[in-house]
Motif scaffolding. Structure first.
Motif, PDB file in Angstrom:
ATOM      1  N   LEU A 795       1.001  -1.246   0.104  1.00 46.91           N
ATOM      2  CA  LEU A 795      -0.078  -0.056  -0.007  1.00 46.91           C
ATOM      3  C   LEU A 795       0.850   1.322   0.039  1.00 46.91           C
ATOM      4  N   LEU A 796       2.051   1.345   0.831  1.00 46.97           N
ATOM      5  CA  LEU A 796       3.060   2.404   0.698  1.00 46.97           C
ATOM      6  C   LEU A 796       3.474   2.427  -0.581  1.00 46.97           C
ATOM      7  N   LEU A 797       3.829   1.487  -1.342  1.00 52.06           N
ATOM      8  CA  LEU A 797       4.444   1.704  -2.706  1.00 52.06           C
ATOM      9  C   LEU A 797       3.359   2.260  -3.401  1.00 52.06           C
ATOM     10  N   SER A 798       2.153   1.600  -3.312  1.00 52.68           N
ATOM     11  CA  SER A 798       1.129   2.211  -4.493  1.00 52.68           C
ATOM     12  C   SER A 798       0.725   3.568  -4.435  1.00 52.68           C
ATOM     13  N   GLY A 799       0.783   4.012  -3.001  1.00 54.16           N
ATOM     14  CA  GLY A 799       0.511   5.509  -2.624  1.00 54.16           C
ATOM     15  C   GLY A 799       1.645   6.372  -2.999  1.00 54.16           C
ATOM     16  N   PHE A 802       1.039   6.472  -7.055  1.00 54.76           N
ATOM     17  CA  PHE A 802      -0.022   7.574  -7.279  1.00 54.76           C
ATOM     18  C   PHE A 802       0.024   9.047  -6.908  1.00 54.76           C
ATOM     19  N   GLY A 803       0.724   9.194  -5.888  1.00 57.38           N
ATOM     20  CA  GLY A 803       1.433  10.497  -5.825  1.00 57.38           C
ATOM     21  C   GLY A 803       2.079  11.212  -6.619  1.00 57.38           C
ATOM     22  N   TYR A 804       3.256  10.302  -7.055  1.00 53.98           N
ATOM     23  CA  TYR A 804       3.893  10.735  -8.304  1.00 53.98           C
ATOM     24  C   TYR A 804       3.286  10.932  -9.446  1.00 53.98           C
ATOM     25  N   SER A 811       1.741  19.031 -12.826  1.00 55.26           N
ATOM     26  CA  SER A 811       2.377  19.828 -13.609  1.00 55.26           C
ATOM     27  C   SER A 811       2.671  19.681 -15.048  1.00 55.26           C
ATOM     28  N   ALA A 812       1.922  18.984 -15.717  1.00 53.76           N
ATOM     29  CA  ALA A 812       1.631  18.954 -17.077  1.00 53.76           C
ATOM     30  C   ALA A 812       1.165  20.176 -17.612  1.00 53.76           C
TER      31      ALA A 812
END
Length: 812
Positions: A795-799, A802-804, A811-812
């Motif tokens: 879940l931390l990796l997924s978070g 998704f945050g990235y 920024s696009a």
């Protein structure tokens, strides 16, 4: 990247500042010294066998024999497999103790205020106001480390909850999961329970606000996410939680089967602790003002009033030498409240209270109401028996409330709420939500309330209070009325000094705010002034009770006991037996440090053992001491401490002639007084394998024997030789959850006899009987903890992913 660095640089500097402040307050740790904490001294005595076993074998034992006759280690710092949240906790506590806990106070509270969108400079001041609250420092001084540990993570848990309600669902979920996992790993369920009460108050206030604003779907979505976070956090701590849940039923926190007390009087039957025990430490109604004036009630039971005091003169008049009088005046009984023991006042701070009251006029909305609600709830429940109708309601009807003692400790909630709201007073002063006229009016009202209260106490103290304490009768009886008059005069003196101190701090605080509102003081200097006032106020009081004098050589802390001649003589006996220390009341775990002891020091020992101790062991009932295999008693006479060898101890195990059934737990425990326990064993009808029988007799051959051949804390091996089927009693404490029995390698069963011992039927012939403490709860919990840790990692990796992605889109 440069932008990110600049963005986080202030926070990095603040955290470095927290490290410096924590080490500065506890500066002796930099010299390799450690703080002497009495509770930790007792803990070291209790856990000695556990730590020795771990060091010798590299394995963990979940049972010890060196305290209370034997007990699980679940509440003694047991280490569990796959407890990765504990590894994170240890990483956060990288500073030497107790600076590590002070740093956690500051860090956690700082994050909370940042989540509440407070500027980092104000958040840093708020963290200092919270971290140096006197009670939070005092508990570090006396060794309530697990309590401090749990309190330190409370603001972090609130941070995750508030993030979720701010619609930051992913970060809120992850922070709540980790923070709640850290909160649970601190292993102080009383503090965690109090946090739950505060969260309920927060939830009610937010529910009302959501209803008014028609935001109920968001509210319930947030609650659902938070419930999932808490479930996962429990999973991270599954082993400890499950073990505690299993153990608590058998501990002093569980329901007793007895309906009588040790003195024969009727016993209140509850599912938790006795009402009197729960409310023993009840905060006095008038004592409330300790939060505002440190020595309003004299301070602690042992205050240093010095050689220029009336107490010193009184001791001199009684014939004490200068040195004796000086020593006594440094430990004067200044506290005159109704609690049995008070180390120091639970002082929140005159400056912080001033700002809190100011915030009551300036802050609006749900933030104010859940903080005020939490403060009021905390204060009212801390009164305990002094507000009995409310306390009795909570004991009788609120789940789990009767599992915890020392109700006054719920004040940790107000010690958390008050600084938060106090900082928001400064937030409101610095923004334009209120007009200057409204701020000046709020300042006027706050100064009248806080300054006026201090002035009234200063002018009318003799009319309002008599400065008499609950224990004054003892001093009158032993030292005379003139002595207690001197004590009262000193109580008035410290009351006057600290009330004047509070009044000055209030006026200084009011002056700083007034000058700022009149534009004679810039914002920067306002913040510097309040940071200085708060630190001067709180640290000045803290240092009275916890200072460099409390630090000693780390060797003395790590090895707090010294073996006397009695200990050395007993240690020369290499057998497996128990020791009862009658002489060591002031050091209840010294015997546990060296021997398998009947003594100990823990708030959650096995209930049945405690009942046997209170009914019989504490009365030196030799019959019961024998069945517990008490080979030595440590006693004291005019020549000093000596070991008395009890030649009649029953030994490690023995065969009995008769197994007798009794009708109730009351009858069983009373019969131990006169029972011929070398020949007869008893059990209540509701017990064990033989509950449907009326009892049995066994033919006992004179050559029958059962001997202990091997012993470790979690393993016992016996060999029996009996031409007949027999029933053996083992002088080991019964605990049904984890002890597994084999006879010749085949699974067998044992039962509870003699109220607290183990017994079992053994077939005729020669046999090997083995007891292993191998609790299933550890295996089950460890599997759940591993799965939960893997899930959290994913879940931390997924978070992060998704945050990235979200930042890329923005920024696009």
């Amino acid at each position: 990247m440069q932008f990110s660095f600049k963005k986080f640089l202030p926070h990095v500097l603040v955290l470095v500042g927290f490290v410096v402040v924590s080490l500065a307050y506890f500066s002796p740790v930099l010299q390799g010294k450690a703080i002497f904490q009495n509770d930790i001294k007792q803990y070291i005595g209790m856990s000695k066998q556990q730590t020795d076993f771990r060091a010798k074998t590299g394995e963990e034992t979940y049972w010890i024999n060196n305290a209370f006759g034997g007990m699980p280690t679940y509440q003694l710092g047991a280490k569990y497999p796959h407890n990765y949240i504990k590894k994170l906790d240890l990483s956060l506590r990288f500073l030497p103790r107790p600076a590590d806990y002070l740093f956690l106070y500051l860090l956690s509270f700082y994050i909370l205020l940042l989540v509440l969108k407070v500027d980092f400079k104000l958040a840093a001041i708020g963290a200092l106001a919270f971290g140096f609250s006197t009670y939070l420092i005092i508990i570090l001084g006396v060794g309530h480390n697990s309590k401090a540990h749990a309190i330190a993570y409370m603001p972090l848990v609130l941070s995750g909850i508030l993030l979720t309600f701010q619609r930051k669902y992913i970060s809120g979920f992850l922070l709540t999961t980790v923070a709640m996992g850290l909160e649970i790993v601190s292993n102080h369920f009383q503090m965690t329970y109090y946090l739950l009460l505060l969260v309920i108050v927060l939830g009610i206030v937010y529910l009302i606000d959501a209803f008014k604003k028609k935001l109920l779907p968001h509210y319930f979505k947030s609650v659902g996410i938070l419930v999932l976070a808490v479930v996962l956090s429990i999973g991270l701590n599954a082993t400890g939680v499950l073990a505690t849940q299993e153990y608590v039923k058998e501990s002093t926190r569980g329901k007793s089967e007895l309906t009588i007390n040790a003195d024969g009087s009727p016993k209140e039957v509850t599912s938790g602790l006795d009402r009197d025990y729960i409310t023993q430490f009840s905060y006095g109604l008038v004592e409330t003002f300790n939060l505002f004036i440190p020595r309003f009630m004299g301070g602690g039971n042992s205050e240093n009033v010095g050689k220029d005091s009336n107490t010193y003169d009184a001791y001199r008049k009684l014939g004490a030498s200068h040195a004796q009088a000086l020593e006594a005046s440094e430990h004067a009984p200044m506290y005159w409240g109704k609690q049995p023991i008070v180390e120091a006042p639970a002082y929140v701070g005159a400056v912080v209270i001033f700002l809190f009251v100011l915030a009551l006029f300036l802050v609006k909305g749900r933030l104010k109401w859940w903080l005020v609600g939490g403060t009021i709830m905390s204060l009212l429940l801390s009164y305990g028996k002094n507000l009995s109708f409310l306390t009795d309601f909570f004991i009788d009807y609120v789940p789990l409330y009767n599992k915890f003692r020392a109700v006054s400790s719920i004040q940790v909630i107000l010690e958390l709420c008050i600084p938060i709201l106090a900082i928001f007073a400064l937030v409101r002063l610095l923004n334009d939500f209120e007009k200057k006229e409204e701020k000046l009016k709020a300042l006027k009202n706050t100064t009248i309330i806080t300054g006026g209260l201090a002035l009234i106490f200063l002018l009318f103290k003799n009319s309002l209070f008599d400065f008499s304490g609950a224990s004054d009768g003892f001093y009158v009886q032993n030292y005379g009325p003139d002595f207690i008059s001197a004590i009262k005069d000193d109580r008035k003196t410290v009351f006057t000094e600290d009330t004047l101190r509070t009044l000055i701090l209030v006026l200084l605080s009011a002056g700083v705010v007034f000058m700022f509102l009149k534009e004679k003081l810039k914002e920067k200097w306002l913040l510097i002034a309040f940071e200085a006032l708060i630190l001067f106020d709180l640290i000045g009081v803290d240092r009275r009770y916890v200072n460099n004098d409390d630090f000693v050589s780390s060797i003395k802390v790590n090895k707090p006991f010294t073996a006397n001649n009695a200990d050395k003589e007993i240690l020369s006996d290499t057998g497996h037996f128990r020791v009862f220390d009658i002489a060591g009341a002031s050091e209840p775990t010294k015997a546990s440090y060296y021997h398998n002891s009947l003594n100990g020091y823990n708030a959650a020992e096995l209930k049945r053992y405690r009942e046997v101790f209170d009914f019989h062991v504490a009365k030196n009932n030799i019959n019961v001491l024998n069945m517990l295999n008490t080979r030595y008693l440590i006693a004291q006479n005019e020549e000093g401490v000596f070991p008395y060898k009890n030649e009649d101890a029953n030994g490690n195990a023995w065969f009995v002639e008769k197994l007798r059934v009794v009708e109730s737990a009351n009858e069983e425990i009373k019969l131990l007084d006169s029972l011929d326990n070398k020949r007869i064993a008893i059990y209540a009808r509701t017990e064990g394998l033989l509950k449907n029988e009326r009892g049995r007799s066994f033919e006992l051959d004179s050559l029958a024997s059962i001997t202990l051949e091997e012993f470790r804390p979690n393993y016992l091996k016996y060999e029996s030789n009996n031409p007949n089927e027999g029933f053996a009693v083992f002088s080991e404490i019964y605990y049904g959850n984890g002890w597994k029995t084999d006879i010749d390698g085949e699974e067998a069963s044992h039962m509870r006899v003699n109220y607290t011992l183990r017994g079992m039927k053994i077939p005729e012939g020669k046999h090997v009987i083995e007891f292993r403490f191998d609790p299933d709860v550890v295996k089950t919990g460890s599997s759940i903890a591993l799965g939960s840790s893997i899930l959290l990692g994913l879940l931390l990796l997924s978070g992060l992913f998704f945050g990235y992605k979200k930042k890329q889109k923005e920024s696009a």
